[in-house]
Design a protein around this motif. Sequence first.
Motif, PDB file in Angstrom:
ATOM      1  N   LYS A 159      26.917  67.201  42.176  1.00 27.80           N
ATOM      2  CA  LYS A 159      26.835  66.472  43.444  1.00 27.80           C
ATOM      3  C   LYS A 159      27.710  65.226  43.422  1.00 27.80           C
ATOM      4  O   LYS A 159      28.448  64.966  44.380  1.00 27.80           O
ATOM      5  CB  LYS A 159      25.369  66.105  43.731  1.00 27.80           C
ATOM      6  CG  LYS A 159      25.181  65.366  45.053  1.00 27.80           C
ATOM      7  CD  LYS A 159      23.714  65.319  45.478  1.00 27.80           C
ATOM      8  CE  LYS A 159      22.827  64.578  44.510  1.00 27.80           C
ATOM      9  NZ  LYS A 159      21.459  64.391  45.062  1.00 27.80           N
ATOM     10  N   VAL A 160      27.658  64.455  42.339  1.00 27.12           N
ATOM     11  CA  VAL A 160      28.449  63.230  42.319  1.00 27.12           C
ATOM     12  C   VAL A 160      29.930  63.535  42.116  1.00 27.12           C
ATOM     13  O   VAL A 160      30.798  62.785  42.602  1.00 27.12           O
ATOM     14  CB  VAL A 160      27.927  62.218  41.275  1.00 27.12           C
ATOM     15  CG1 VAL A 160      26.484  61.841  41.576  1.00 27.12           C
ATOM     16  CG2 VAL A 160      28.075  62.720  39.862  1.00 27.12           C
ATOM     17  N   LEU A 161      30.262  64.611  41.418  1.00 30.87           N
ATOM     18  CA  LEU A 161      31.663  65.012  41.319  1.00 30.87           C
ATOM     19  C   LEU A 161      32.214  65.387  42.692  1.00 30.87           C
ATOM     20  O   LEU A 161      33.318  64.973  43.065  1.00 30.87           O
ATOM     21  CB  LEU A 161      31.822  66.185  40.346  1.00 30.87           C
ATOM     22  CG  LEU A 161      31.759  65.837  38.854  1.00 30.87           C
ATOM     23  CD1 LEU A 161      31.441  67.071  38.022  1.00 30.87           C
ATOM     24  CD2 LEU A 161      33.092  65.220  38.402  1.00 30.87           C
ATOM     25  N   ARG A 162      31.454  66.143  43.458  1.00 28.63           N
ATOM     26  CA  ARG A 162      31.898  66.503  44.805  1.00 28.63           C
ATOM     27  C   ARG A 162      32.017  65.262  45.688  1.00 28.63           C
ATOM     28  O   ARG A 162      32.964  65.131  46.477  1.00 28.63           O
ATOM     29  CB  ARG A 162      30.920  67.506  45.431  1.00 28.63           C
ATOM     30  CG  ARG A 162      30.919  68.873  44.758  1.00 28.63           C
ATOM     31  CD  ARG A 162      30.030  69.850  45.517  1.00 28.63           C
ATOM     32  NE  ARG A 162      29.840  71.092  44.800  1.00 28.63           N
ATOM     33  CZ  ARG A 162      30.700  72.100  44.774  1.00 28.63           C
ATOM     34  NH1 ARG A 162      31.840  71.986  45.444  1.00 28.63           N
ATOM     35  NH2 ARG A 162      30.439  73.194  44.095  1.00 28.63           N
ATOM     36  N   ALA A 163      31.067  64.356  45.539  1.00 27.38           N
ATOM     37  CA  ALA A 163      31.134  63.113  46.308  1.00 27.38           C
ATOM     38  C   ALA A 163      32.376  62.320  45.940  1.00 27.38           C
ATOM     39  O   ALA A 163      33.053  61.739  46.805  1.00 27.38           O
ATOM     40  CB  ALA A 163      29.882  62.275  46.067  1.00 27.38           C
ATOM     41  N   GLN A 212      34.756  70.872  35.747  1.00 29.86           N
ATOM     42  CA  GLN A 212      34.975  69.664  36.539  1.00 29.86           C
ATOM     43  C   GLN A 212      36.170  69.842  37.460  1.00 29.86           C
ATOM     44  O   GLN A 212      36.105  69.519  38.657  1.00 29.86           O
ATOM     45  CB  GLN A 212      35.209  68.461  35.626  1.00 29.86           C
ATOM     46  CG  GLN A 212      34.005  67.987  34.850  1.00 29.86           C
ATOM     47  CD  GLN A 212      34.328  66.760  34.007  1.00 29.86           C
ATOM     48  OE1 GLN A 212      35.496  66.458  33.759  1.00 29.86           O
ATOM     49  NE2 GLN A 212      33.300  66.055  33.572  1.00 29.86           N
ATOM     50  N   LEU A 213      37.261  70.332  36.904  1.00 20.71           N
ATOM     51  CA  LEU A 213      38.474  70.506  37.707  1.00 20.71           C
ATOM     52  C   LEU A 213      38.246  71.491  38.847  1.00 20.71           C
ATOM     53  O   LEU A 213      38.701  71.267  39.973  1.00 20.71           O
ATOM     54  CB  LEU A 213      39.617  70.981  36.802  1.00 20.71           C
ATOM     55  CG  LEU A 213      40.989  71.076  37.468  1.00 20.71           C
ATOM     56  CD1 LEU A 213      41.428  69.736  38.031  1.00 20.71           C
ATOM     57  CD2 LEU A 213      42.020  71.608  36.474  1.00 20.71           C
ATOM     58  N   GLU A 214      37.510  72.559  38.585  1.00 17.64           N
ATOM     59  CA  GLU A 214      37.228  73.542  39.628  1.00 17.64           C
ATOM     60  C   GLU A 214      36.420  72.917  40.762  1.00 17.64           C
ATOM     61  O   GLU A 214      36.692  73.157  41.950  1.00 17.64           O
ATOM     62  CB  GLU A 214      36.484  74.734  39.034  1.00 17.64           C
ATOM     63  CG  GLU A 214      36.181  75.835  40.043  1.00 17.64           C
ATOM     64  CD  GLU A 214      35.486  77.029  39.428  1.00 17.64           C
ATOM     65  OE1 GLU A 214      35.265  78.022  40.150  1.00 17.64           O
ATOM     66  OE2 GLU A 214      35.156  76.978  38.223  1.00 17.64           O
ATOM     67  N   LEU A 215      35.412  72.109  40.411  1.00 19.66           N
ATOM     68  CA  LEU A 215      34.606  71.448  41.437  1.00 19.66           C
ATOM     69  C   LEU A 215      35.442  70.488  42.272  1.00 19.66           C
ATOM     70  O   LEU A 215      35.355  70.472  43.507  1.00 19.66           O
ATOM     71  CB  LEU A 215      33.453  70.680  40.784  1.00 19.66           C
ATOM     72  CG  LEU A 215      32.186  71.444  40.458  1.00 19.66           C
ATOM     73  CD1 LEU A 215      31.273  70.589  39.587  1.00 19.66           C
ATOM     74  CD2 LEU A 215      31.462  71.846  41.731  1.00 19.66           C
ATOM     75  N   LEU A 216      36.256  69.683  41.617  1.00 23.78           N
ATOM     76  CA  LEU A 216      37.028  68.664  42.321  1.00 23.78           C
ATOM     77  C   LEU A 216      38.106  69.280  43.204  1.00 23.78           C
ATOM     78  O   LEU A 216      38.270  68.888  44.368  1.00 23.78           O
ATOM     79  CB  LEU A 216      37.652  67.703  41.305  1.00 23.78           C
ATOM     80  CG  LEU A 216      36.655  66.835  40.522  1.00 23.78           C
ATOM     81  CD1 LEU A 216      37.330  66.200  39.317  1.00 23.78           C
ATOM     82  CD2 LEU A 216      36.048  65.752  41.417  1.00 23.78           C
ATOM     83  N   LEU A 243      26.607  60.222  49.528  1.00 30.89           N
ATOM     84  CA  LEU A 243      27.124  59.547  48.341  1.00 30.89           C
ATOM     85  C   LEU A 243      28.622  59.283  48.475  1.00 30.89           C
ATOM     86  O   LEU A 243      29.114  58.230  48.057  1.00 30.89           O
ATOM     87  CB  LEU A 243      26.828  60.374  47.098  1.00 30.89           C
ATOM     88  CG  LEU A 243      25.350  60.556  46.752  1.00 30.89           C
ATOM     89  CD1 LEU A 243      25.188  61.428  45.519  1.00 30.89           C
ATOM     90  CD2 LEU A 243      24.652  59.208  46.550  1.00 30.89           C
ATOM     91  N   ALA A 244      29.341  60.226  49.056  1.00 27.65           N
ATOM     92  CA  ALA A 244      30.764  59.993  49.297  1.00 27.65           C
ATOM     93  C   ALA A 244      30.957  58.799  50.218  1.00 27.65           C
ATOM     94  O   ALA A 244      31.842  57.956  49.994  1.00 27.65           O
ATOM     95  CB  ALA A 244      31.409  61.240  49.900  1.00 27.65           C
ATOM     96  N   GLY A 270      31.895  54.975  41.141  1.00 29.49           N
ATOM     97  CA  GLY A 270      31.479  56.351  40.928  1.00 29.49           C
ATOM     98  C   GLY A 270      30.180  56.359  40.146  1.00 29.49           C
ATOM     99  O   GLY A 270      29.483  55.334  40.063  1.00 29.49           O
ATOM    100  N   TRP A 271      29.853  57.503  39.562  1.00 28.52           N
ATOM    101  CA  TRP A 271      28.656  57.622  38.727  1.00 28.52           C
ATOM    102  C   TRP A 271      29.000  58.351  37.441  1.00 28.52           C
ATOM    103  O   TRP A 271      29.725  59.348  37.447  1.00 28.52           O
ATOM    104  CB  TRP A 271      27.546  58.386  39.446  1.00 28.52           C
ATOM    105  CG  TRP A 271      26.963  57.631  40.599  1.00 28.52           C
ATOM    106  CD1 TRP A 271      25.966  56.695  40.555  1.00 28.52           C
ATOM    107  CD2 TRP A 271      27.349  57.739  41.979  1.00 28.52           C
ATOM    108  NE1 TRP A 271      25.720  56.216  41.817  1.00 28.52           N
ATOM    109  CE2 TRP A 271      26.541  56.826  42.713  1.00 28.52           C
ATOM    110  CE3 TRP A 271      28.293  58.499  42.668  1.00 28.52           C
ATOM    111  CZ2 TRP A 271      26.662  56.677  44.083  1.00 28.52           C
ATOM    112  CZ3 TRP A 271      28.419  58.347  44.033  1.00 28.52           C
ATOM    113  CH2 TRP A 271      27.592  57.443  44.733  1.00 28.52           C
TER     114      TRP A 271
END
Length: 318
Positions: free
Chosen positions: A158-162, A187-191, A120-121, A101-102
Amino acid sequence: MNRPAPRTLRTVTGELPAASVRGPVLAHEHLVLDLDRLGDGAAVLHPEHHSAAVTAELVSLREEFGLSLVVELTCRGMGRDAGALARISRDARVAVVAATGWYYEPFHTPETEVGDVEQLAGLLVREAEGGIGASGVLPGVLGEIGSHGDVPTAAEAKVLRAGARAALATGLSVATHAQLGRGGPAQLELLTGEGLPAHRISIGHQDLLDDPGVHRELAAQGAYVAFDTVGKSAYRSDRDRLELLLALLEAGHADRVLLSCDISRHGYLLDEGGQGYGHLFRGFLPGLRAAGADDGVIDLLTRRNPLRFLTGASEEDN
């Protein structure tokens, strides 16, 4: 493709049935690391200089407390060395799960600037399926994918979504870095917005956030709440950490807590006068026991919860 979560753990030395892990787990640690941006060598755990000390600590914890597994969350841009992790794991006879991950934006690597979420994913999926570099080591968790502030930057989002998309494609779970405990709800909402179930997400460093309401909110949504900087007294005293943890347990969320020490520099090692990886067992858990936690609760916090997180097991699977 939404791949089901694994029932075995991917460790740096091969697959390990989760049911075979009988002792405690450190849910967020670093055994090899390089976050040195100042040139002072402080935020470093260099394998050439420190692996013997790291290994000795893990051996001691295996012998004294039955330590069975370390979740090692050094990812891309953080000085990750999968080969060194495998050597430490074999020498200590303690299983280690590696990550991909990043970290948060100041440590992003160049590909994050040019790749979109899907690209990235795909990179993370290829690493999860093909191994880290030439090591052949397969990562067993996505993390510690980071952000700082109450809302992730565009690059961090972007990296959280990836990470979420890679988790769905591989069956791996996601552990985050929430700088100083902030930004967990975002973070939780994005994921979860990408379709990743909350029970496959651990929100990091929540013991640095003096907000029991946020802790309850994250747990109520089904995410794991990581109290993972135990012993880092420069940030918060363990007495305050214990009060925050007890509030979460009293609210009925013992099954949503992960514990660890996040050893992230050589100055934290025992042989350099630091608290060491064993501070959780020697310094913090005795206080939790004194506050009324029995063996079942301790086992839940230190073994069953991290295993459920890593395997993506839901409550119905328990």
